[in-house]
Design a protein around this motif. Structure first.
Motif, PDB file in Angstrom:
ATOM      1  N   LEU A   3      49.254  41.864  20.428  1.00 20.83           N
ATOM      2  CA  LEU A   3      48.178  42.791  20.765  1.00 20.83           C
ATOM      3  C   LEU A   3      46.993  42.072  21.415  1.00 20.83           C
ATOM      4  CD1 LEU A   3      48.268  45.050  17.583  1.00 20.83           C
ATOM      5  CD2 LEU A   3      48.848  45.743  19.928  1.00 20.83           C
ATOM      6  N   ILE A   4      46.667  40.877  20.912  1.00 26.01           N
ATOM      7  CA  ILE A   4      45.585  40.093  21.529  1.00 26.01           C
ATOM      8  C   ILE A   4      45.963  39.748  22.963  1.00 26.01           C
ATOM      9  CG2 ILE A   4      44.381  37.883  21.468  1.00 26.01           C
ATOM     10  CD1 ILE A   4      43.346  39.813  19.427  1.00 26.01           C
ATOM     11  N   PHE A   5      47.204  39.369  23.150  1.00 22.61           N
ATOM     12  CA  PHE A   5      47.688  39.044  24.493  1.00 22.61           C
ATOM     13  C   PHE A   5      47.561  40.263  25.418  1.00 22.61           C
ATOM     14  CE2 PHE A   5      51.123  38.885  27.629  1.00 22.61           C
ATOM     15  CZ  PHE A   5      50.908  37.643  28.198  1.00 22.61           C
ATOM     16  N   ALA A   6      47.986  41.425  24.933  1.00 22.09           N
ATOM     17  CA  ALA A   6      47.920  42.641  25.747  1.00 22.09           C
ATOM     18  C   ALA A   6      46.480  43.019  26.058  1.00 22.09           C
ATOM     19  CB  ALA A   6      48.621  43.789  25.014  1.00 22.09           C
ATOM     20  N   ALA A   7      45.592  42.885  25.074  1.00 23.87           N
ATOM     21  CA  ALA A   7      44.185  43.248  25.299  1.00 23.87           C
ATOM     22  C   ALA A   7      43.550  42.379  26.374  1.00 23.87           C
ATOM     23  CB  ALA A   7      43.405  43.129  23.993  1.00 23.87           C
ATOM     24  N   THR A   8      43.891  41.102  26.370  1.00 19.41           N
ATOM     25  CA  THR A   8      43.243  40.197  27.322  1.00 19.41           C
ATOM     26  C   THR A   8      43.874  40.274  28.714  1.00 19.41           C
ATOM     27  OG1 THR A   8      44.623  38.427  26.426  1.00 19.41           O
ATOM     28  CG2 THR A   8      42.382  38.568  25.621  1.00 19.41           C
ATOM     29  N   LEU A   9      44.971  41.029  28.875  1.00 13.20           N
ATOM     30  CA  LEU A   9      45.456  41.289  30.227  1.00 13.20           C
ATOM     31  C   LEU A   9      44.433  42.086  31.037  1.00 13.20           C
ATOM     32  CD1 LEU A   9      49.217  42.214  29.667  1.00 13.20           C
ATOM     33  CD2 LEU A   9      48.337  40.250  30.942  1.00 13.20           C
ATOM     34  N   ALA A  10      43.526  42.768  30.335  1.00 16.61           N
ATOM     35  CA  ALA A  10      42.493  43.532  31.024  1.00 16.61           C
ATOM     36  C   ALA A  10      41.331  42.654  31.488  1.00 16.61           C
ATOM     37  CB  ALA A  10      41.964  44.642  30.107  1.00 16.61           C
ATOM     38  N   ASN A  11      41.266  41.404  31.043  1.00 12.44           N
ATOM     39  CA  ASN A  11      40.131  40.550  31.414  1.00 12.44           C
ATOM     40  C   ASN A  11      40.070  40.218  32.902  1.00 12.44           C
ATOM     41  OD1 ASN A  11      39.236  40.557  28.794  1.00 12.44           O
ATOM     42  ND2 ASN A  11      39.967  38.501  28.304  1.00 12.44           N
ATOM     43  N   PRO A  12      41.187  39.788  33.536  1.00 16.82           N
ATOM     44  CA  PRO A  12      41.080  39.424  34.954  1.00 16.82           C
ATOM     45  C   PRO A  12      40.579  40.545  35.860  1.00 16.82           C
ATOM     46  CG  PRO A  12      43.082  38.492  34.017  1.00 16.82           C
ATOM     47  CD  PRO A  12      42.514  39.419  32.987  1.00 16.82           C
ATOM     48  N   PRO A  13      41.159  41.761  35.807  1.00 14.35           N
ATOM     49  CA  PRO A  13      40.615  42.799  36.689  1.00 14.35           C
ATOM     50  C   PRO A  13      39.186  43.190  36.341  1.00 14.35           C
ATOM     51  CG  PRO A  13      42.271  43.720  35.212  1.00 14.35           C
ATOM     52  CD  PRO A  13      42.348  42.240  35.063  1.00 14.35           C
ATOM     53  N   SER A  14      38.842  43.189  35.051  1.00 18.81           N
ATOM     54  CA  SER A  14      37.488  43.546  34.660  1.00 18.81           C
ATOM     55  C   SER A  14      36.481  42.527  35.192  1.00 18.81           C
ATOM     56  CB  SER A  14      37.393  43.636  33.134  1.00 18.81           C
ATOM     57  OG  SER A  14      36.074  43.930  32.731  1.00 18.81           O
ATOM     58  N   GLN A  15      36.786  41.245  35.045  1.00 21.35           N
ATOM     59  CA  GLN A  15      35.873  40.210  35.522  1.00 21.35           C
ATOM     60  C   GLN A  15      35.791  40.198  37.045  1.00 21.35           C
ATOM     61  OE1 GLN A  15      36.574  36.362  33.740  1.00 21.35           O
ATOM     62  NE2 GLN A  15      36.881  37.239  31.717  1.00 21.35           N
ATOM     63  N   ALA A  16      36.915  40.438  37.719  1.00 16.69           N
ATOM     64  CA  ALA A  16      36.893  40.479  39.181  1.00 16.69           C
ATOM     65  C   ALA A  16      36.051  41.655  39.673  1.00 16.69           C
ATOM     66  CB  ALA A  16      38.317  40.580  39.718  1.00 16.69           C
ATOM     67  N   ALA A  17      36.169  42.809  39.019  1.00 17.45           N
ATOM     68  CA  ALA A  17      35.371  43.972  39.414  1.00 17.45           C
ATOM     69  C   ALA A  17      33.889  43.698  39.200  1.00 17.45           C
ATOM     70  CB  ALA A  17      35.813  45.196  38.613  1.00 17.45           C
ATOM     71  N   ARG A  18      33.541  43.095  38.090  1.00 19.14           N
ATOM     72  CA  ARG A  18      32.137  42.751  37.847  1.00 19.14           C
ATOM     73  C   ARG A  18      31.634  41.765  38.889  1.00 19.14           C
ATOM     74  NH1 ARG A  18      31.224  38.210  33.942  1.00 19.14           N
ATOM     75  NH2 ARG A  18      31.367  37.200  35.958  1.00 19.14           N
ATOM     76  N   SER A  19      32.482  40.784  39.225  1.00 13.77           N
ATOM     77  CA  SER A  19      32.114  39.799  40.238  1.00 13.77           C
ATOM     78  C   SER A  19      31.847  40.459  41.577  1.00 13.77           C
ATOM     79  CB  SER A  19      33.245  38.766  40.369  1.00 13.77           C
ATOM     80  OG  SER A  19      33.039  37.912  41.464  1.00 13.77           O
ATOM     81  N   ALA A  20      32.620  41.470  41.912  1.00 14.41           N
ATOM     82  CA  ALA A  20      32.473  42.132  43.205  1.00 14.41           C
ATOM     83  C   ALA A  20      31.313  43.114  43.233  1.00 14.41           C
ATOM     84  CB  ALA A  20      33.770  42.853  43.559  1.00 14.41           C
ATOM     85  N   VAL A  21      31.025  43.795  42.126  1.00 17.54           N
ATOM     86  CA  VAL A  21      29.992  44.821  42.137  1.00 17.54           C
ATOM     87  C   VAL A  21      28.593  44.229  42.012  1.00 17.54           C
ATOM     88  CG1 VAL A  21      29.748  45.348  39.661  1.00 17.54           C
ATOM     89  CG2 VAL A  21      29.586  47.189  41.356  1.00 17.54           C
ATOM     90  N   THR A  22      28.462  43.048  41.412  1.00 10.19           N
ATOM     91  CA  THR A  22      27.135  42.464  41.223  1.00 10.19           C
ATOM     92  C   THR A  22      26.388  42.260  42.540  1.00 10.19           C
ATOM     93  OG1 THR A  22      27.898  41.379  39.192  1.00 10.19           O
ATOM     94  CG2 THR A  22      25.849  40.580  40.144  1.00 10.19           C
ATOM     95  N   PRO A  23      27.030  41.721  43.602  1.00  8.11           N
ATOM     96  CA  PRO A  23      26.296  41.591  44.865  1.00  8.11           C
ATOM     97  C   PRO A  23      25.918  42.926  45.493  1.00  8.11           C
ATOM     98  CG  PRO A  23      28.235  40.170  44.835  1.00  8.11           C
ATOM     99  CD  PRO A  23      28.359  41.108  43.688  1.00  8.11           C
ATOM    100  N   GLN A  24      26.624  43.986  45.154  1.00  7.40           N
ATOM    101  CA  GLN A  24      26.264  45.299  45.670  1.00  7.40           C
ATOM    102  C   GLN A  24      25.013  45.852  44.987  1.00  7.40           C
ATOM    103  OE1 GLN A  24      29.911  47.537  45.081  1.00  7.40           O
ATOM    104  NE2 GLN A  24      30.576  47.085  47.172  1.00  7.40           N
ATOM    105  N   ILE A  25      24.752  45.358  43.789  1.00  7.71           N
ATOM    106  CA  ILE A  25      23.582  45.800  43.032  1.00  7.71           C
ATOM    107  C   ILE A  25      22.360  44.947  43.366  1.00  7.71           C
ATOM    108  CG2 ILE A  25      22.615  46.040  40.710  1.00  7.71           C
ATOM    109  CD1 ILE A  25      25.468  46.598  39.723  1.00  7.71           C
ATOM    110  N   LEU A  26      22.579  43.637  43.526  1.00  3.55           N
ATOM    111  CA  LEU A  26      21.482  42.696  43.732  1.00  3.55           C
ATOM    112  C   LEU A  26      21.560  42.087  45.124  1.00  3.55           C
ATOM    113  CD1 LEU A  26      21.606  40.827  40.302  1.00  3.55           C
ATOM    114  CD2 LEU A  26      20.063  42.689  40.971  1.00  3.55           C
ATOM    115  N   PRO A  27      20.654  42.451  46.028  1.00  2.00           N
ATOM    116  CA  PRO A  27      20.661  41.865  47.360  1.00  2.00           C
ATOM    117  C   PRO A  27      19.883  40.553  47.402  1.00  2.00           C
ATOM    118  CG  PRO A  27      18.972  43.540  47.243  1.00  2.00           C
ATOM    119  CD  PRO A  27      19.657  43.527  45.903  1.00  2.00           C
TER     120      PRO A  27
END
Length: 456
Positions: A120-144
């Motif tokens: 279950l821990i393994f399955a839960a952390t499969l969500a980390n890469p897309p979540s972190q990538a999305a945060r990485s991409a949206v931050t520059p859209q918020i902060l110029p």
């Protein structure tokens, strides 16, 4: 290694301040969501290691429970990070938080066998890469403009502080009830999902269907740019080598504390100070090195500090007390704090903008993989040797490995050429839409790259 995507607002002139950054309502929501998720993650790591060790009395399985959160990066981190570019960032982050919330509730159920906890821990952390990538991409859209630089610095520092708070709370709560700690983690994901859903605008995906190729091909391009360019490859090797050793005290903390006999600290307190020491050292190192040393000195110290990171853990061979172990781990974190920010800045400057999201997946995956592997291997070794001997011997090997990586660092002219080539690529790369392409005259690109390198 953040994806650089400008939004419709013009970049602010002059240096940004903390007030400028937190004046953005979307950033406040994203910042709070990240902080909550991080605290919950580290709280859960501390709780899971205790839960598995209590059930099995096995150092190897306890270490495996800690390492399980890193392993998903091995089987698909870069691919999952690339997937996030194809979907709406807000949707990706909310979905990942809700999935992790549900799975952590299942982990907390009484009577869950150790193998199911690991799965279950393994399955839960499969969500980390897309979540972190999305945060990485949206931050520059918020902060110029320069607000992005200040915002990323705040996020990085908060991540380390969240690690300290999470480990301290996790060890304390897990000593009474590991299940309660895991339910608290699930609640942090629920609040994070709500903050993102109602605090961020719903933006379209960065990659349209017309610009897509095969997902594996896109992922492979990220690997080729990182490991095919000498400077980027050298940075990756140095960072991965240092990360291979700095994580070990945290991963073995539960078993290390349990094996200590006598002393003034109980097991929970000993585990807490060992797990929290490295991030505390990182925070202190980042503040002191960043404030007291100039750019040229920080660059000159990058490789010596990389060697120092495993070297300070070698005295573990003498079986020190938990307090001394914590001091050694803090010194290791201090050294890593002098390496990672400088290496990250140099990496970003040498990387063409069009590859930043994919390069993020490669670097994040590499770091997670080497850290998870380090905890797994040292945990297995600790089944046959004492933990002090394992940590000390592992660190001796680390000194030799990082020293070899430091001695093969590219020559200054190679570094200059890489920065110059990246500046030219960023000014003319046809894969970047014209509206997002930075304007860098060809004759000025080389001079700008040299100026950036001079202040690294």
């Amino acid at each position: 290694m953040e994806a650089t995507v400008s939004d419709e607002r013009p970049a602010a002139e002059g240096p940004a301040t903390f007030r400028d950054v937190f004046a953005q309502a979307e950033f406040r929501a994203l910042f709070a969501a990240n902080a909550l998720s991080w605290v919950g993650d580290y709280l859960a790591k501390a709780a899971v290691t205790v839960l598995v060790y209590r059930e099995t009395q096995s150092v190897a399985l306890s270490a495996a429970a800690f390492a399980a959160s890193y392993l998903p990066w091995l089987i698909g981190g870069p691919v999952l990070a690339a997937v996030a570019e194809r979907h709406r960032y807000r949707q990706v982050m909310v979905t990942c938080d809700l999935v992790r919330m549900a799975l952590m509730v299942l982990v907390a159920l009484p009577g869950m066998p150790p193998w199911a906890v690991l799965a279950l821990i393994f399955a839960a952390t499969l969500a980390n890469p897309p979540s972190q990538a999305a945060r990485s991409a949206v931050t520059p859209q918020i902060l110029p403009g320069d607000r992005l630089v200040v915002g990323l610095s705040i996020i990085s520092s908060t991540g380390q502080a969240a690690q300290v708070v999470g480990y301290l709370l996790g060890a304390a709560i897990a000593a009474v009830s590991p299940a309660a700690a895991l339910l608290i983690n699930a609640a942090t994901f629920a609040v994070s999902a709500a903050l993102v859903r109602f605090g961020l605008r719903d933006r379209p995906p960065a990659m349209t269907a017309a610009h897509r190729s095969h997902l594996l091909r896109e992922t492979g391009q990220g690997f080729r740019i990182v490991f095919g360019q000498p400077l980027l490859r050298a940075i990756a090797v140095l960072v991965f080598s240092a990360s291979l050793f700095s994580i070990v005290p945290e991963g073995l903390a539960a078993a290390w504390a349990a094996e200590q006999s006598g002393g003034d600290l109980d097991n929970g307190a000993a585990q807490a100070i060992i797990m929290a020491a490295n991030p505390v050292g990182y925070i202190l190192g980042g503040l002191m090195i960043g404030r007291l040393l100039g750019p040229a000195r920080r660059l000159a110290l990058m490789r010596p500090l990389a060697v120092l990171a495993p070297a300070v853990l070698v005295p573990a061979l003498f079986d020190p007390s938990p307090l001394v172990v914590a001091l050694l781990a803090a010194a290791c974190g201090f050294a890593v704090a002098g390496l990672i920010p400088v290496a990250n800045g140099l990496f970003v400057r040498a990387l063409p903008d069009a590859y930043r999201a994919r390069a993020f997946g490669v670097m994040a995956s590499g770091t997670q993989i080497v850290q998870g592997a380090a905890v797994l291997v040292t945990g297995a070794l600790a089944e046959h040797f004492t933990i002090p001997d394992v940590v000390g011997g592992w660190s001796v090997a680390g000194v030799l490995l990082v020293l070899a990586a430091a001695l093969t660092w590219p020559r200054p002219e190679t570094v200059d050429a890489a920065l110059e080539a990246a500046a030219r690529a960023n000014s003319a790369d046809p894969s970047v839409p014209a509206g997002l392409r930075p304007h860098v005259p060809a004759r000025a690109a080389g001079e700008r790259a040299r100026q950036r390198h001079a202040v690294t």
